[in-house]
Motif scaffolding. Structure first.
Motif, short mmCIF file in Angstrom:
data_model
loop_
_atom_site.label_atom_id
_atom_site.label_comp_id
_atom_site.label_asym_id
_atom_site.label_seq_id
_atom_site.Cartn_x
_atom_site.Cartn_y
_atom_site.Cartn_z
N CYS A 117 0.83 -1.21 0.00
CA CYS A 117 0.00 0.00 0.00
C CYS A 117 0.86 1.26 0.00
CB CYS A 117 -0.93 0.00 1.21
SG CYS A 117 -2.20 -1.27 1.13
N THR A 118 1.93 1.24 0.78
CA THR A 118 2.84 2.38 0.83
C THR A 118 3.50 2.61 -0.53
OG1 THR A 118 3.31 1.99 3.16
CG2 THR A 118 4.90 3.32 1.96
N GLN A 119 3.92 1.52 -1.17
CA GLN A 119 4.62 1.61 -2.45
C GLN A 119 3.69 2.02 -3.60
OE1 GLN A 119 8.04 1.05 -3.04
NE2 GLN A 119 8.17 1.11 -0.82
N THR A 120 2.44 1.57 -3.57
CA THR A 120 1.53 1.81 -4.69
C THR A 120 0.58 2.98 -4.47
OG1 THR A 120 -0.14 0.30 -3.84
CG2 THR A 120 1.53 -0.62 -5.34
N GLY A 121 0.39 3.38 -3.21
CA GLY A 121 -0.56 4.45 -2.92
C GLY A 121 -2.00 3.96 -2.83
N MET A 122 -2.19 2.65 -2.92
CA MET A 122 -3.53 2.08 -2.80
C MET A 122 -3.90 1.96 -1.33
SD MET A 122 -3.19 -0.88 -5.72
CE MET A 122 -4.82 -1.52 -5.52
N SER A 123 -5.19 2.05 -1.03
CA SER A 123 -5.64 1.94 0.35
C SER A 123 -5.62 0.48 0.80
CB SER A 123 -7.05 2.50 0.50
OG SER A 123 -7.99 1.64 -0.13
N PRO A 124 -5.38 0.25 2.09
CA PRO A 124 -5.39 -1.13 2.60
C PRO A 124 -6.72 -1.85 2.36
CG PRO A 124 -4.37 0.32 4.19
CD PRO A 124 -4.95 1.19 3.11
N SER A 125 -7.82 -1.13 2.48
CA SER A 125 -9.12 -1.77 2.26
C SER A 125 -9.28 -2.22 0.81
CB SER A 125 -10.27 -0.84 2.66
OG SER A 125 -10.27 0.33 1.86
N ARG A 126 -8.80 -1.42 -0.12
CA ARG A 126 -8.89 -1.80 -1.54
C ARG A 126 -8.01 -3.00 -1.83
NH1 ARG A 126 -7.86 1.80 -7.01
NH2 ARG A 126 -8.66 0.21 -8.41
N VAL A 127 -6.79 -3.00 -1.30
CA VAL A 127 -5.88 -4.12 -1.55
C VAL A 127 -6.45 -5.40 -0.95
CG1 VAL A 127 -3.59 -5.04 -1.05
CG2 VAL A 127 -3.83 -2.67 -1.78
N ILE A 143 -5.67 -5.33 -14.27
CA ILE A 143 -6.21 -4.04 -14.67
C ILE A 143 -6.83 -3.37 -13.44
CG2 ILE A 143 -7.90 -2.87 -16.13
CD1 ILE A 143 -7.64 -5.32 -18.03
N LEU A 144 -6.46 -2.13 -13.19
CA LEU A 144 -7.03 -1.38 -12.08
C LEU A 144 -8.26 -0.62 -12.55
CD1 LEU A 144 -3.85 0.10 -10.38
CD2 LEU A 144 -5.33 -1.71 -9.52
N ASP A 145 -9.30 -0.68 -11.76
CA ASP A 145 -10.52 0.06 -12.04
C ASP A 145 -10.39 1.44 -11.40
OD1 ASP A 145 -13.04 1.03 -12.49
OD2 ASP A 145 -14.04 -0.31 -11.09
N VAL A 146 -9.95 2.41 -12.18
CA VAL A 146 -9.73 3.75 -11.64
C VAL A 146 -11.00 4.57 -11.56
CG1 VAL A 146 -7.30 3.87 -12.27
CG2 VAL A 146 -9.04 4.62 -13.90
N ALA A 147 -12.08 4.09 -12.16
CA ALA A 147 -13.35 4.82 -12.12
C ALA A 147 -13.97 4.75 -10.74
CB ALA A 147 -14.33 4.27 -13.14
N ASN A 148 -13.69 3.68 -9.97
CA ASN A 148 -14.25 3.51 -8.64
C ASN A 148 -13.35 4.21 -7.64
OD1 ASN A 148 -15.40 2.71 -6.29
ND2 ASN A 148 -15.31 0.54 -6.69
N LYS A 149 -13.75 5.39 -7.16
CA LYS A 149 -12.91 6.16 -6.26
C LYS A 149 -13.26 5.92 -4.81
CE LYS A 149 -12.07 9.64 -9.71
NZ LYS A 149 -12.18 10.98 -10.14
N ASP A 150 -14.20 5.02 -4.52
CA ASP A 150 -14.58 4.71 -3.14
C ASP A 150 -13.49 3.93 -2.44
OD1 ASP A 150 -16.97 5.96 -3.56
OD2 ASP A 150 -18.05 4.12 -4.04
N ASN A 151 -12.69 3.19 -3.17
CA ASN A 151 -11.68 2.33 -2.56
C ASN A 151 -10.35 2.96 -2.74
OD1 ASN A 151 -13.65 0.51 -1.81
ND2 ASN A 151 -13.56 -0.52 -3.79
#
Length: 79
Positions: A23-33, A71-79
Motif C-alpha cells: 500500500c505504501t509503495q503503490t498508494g492504494m488503500s489497505p481496504s482496496r488491496v 487491470i485497475l478500475d480507476v473509475a471507482n474512487k470509493d476504494n
C-alpha cells in the motif's frame, strides 16, 4: 527503418511484500488491496494458517501486468 522489437526486463525488488508495504509503495488503500486479495485479483503467497500475514506475490503480479491480465478500475474512487 529499424523494426527490431525492444525488450525490457523489470525485476521486482523482492519476491513478496506485506500488504502494508504494498500500500505504501503503490498508494492504494489497505481496504482496496484486501478486497482485491479476497477477489483473487492480487496474487498472494499461500499460507498454512489463516492468522499468518498476507504476503503479495510480486512475481505473479508482475506476470499478470506483463500479460495485460491485471487491470485497475480507476473509475471507482470509493476504494
Amino acid at each position: 527503418m529499424d523494426n527490431t522489437k525492444k525488450v525490457f526486463q523489470i525485476t521486482p525488488p523482492m519476491p513478496f511484500m506485506s500488504v502494508d508495504k504494498f500500500c505504501t509503495q503503490t498508494g492504494m488503500s489497505p481496504s482496496r488491496v484486501k478486497k482485491m486479495v479476497q477477489n483473487a485479483e492480487i496474487p498472494v503467497i499461500p499460507r498454512t494458517k489463516e492468522r499468518l500475514a498476507i504476503l503479495i506475490d510480486l512475481i505473479a503480479l508482475y506476470k499478470l501486468v506483463d500479460t495485460g491480465q491485471f487491470i485497475l478500475d480507476v473509475a471507482n474512487k470509493d476504494n
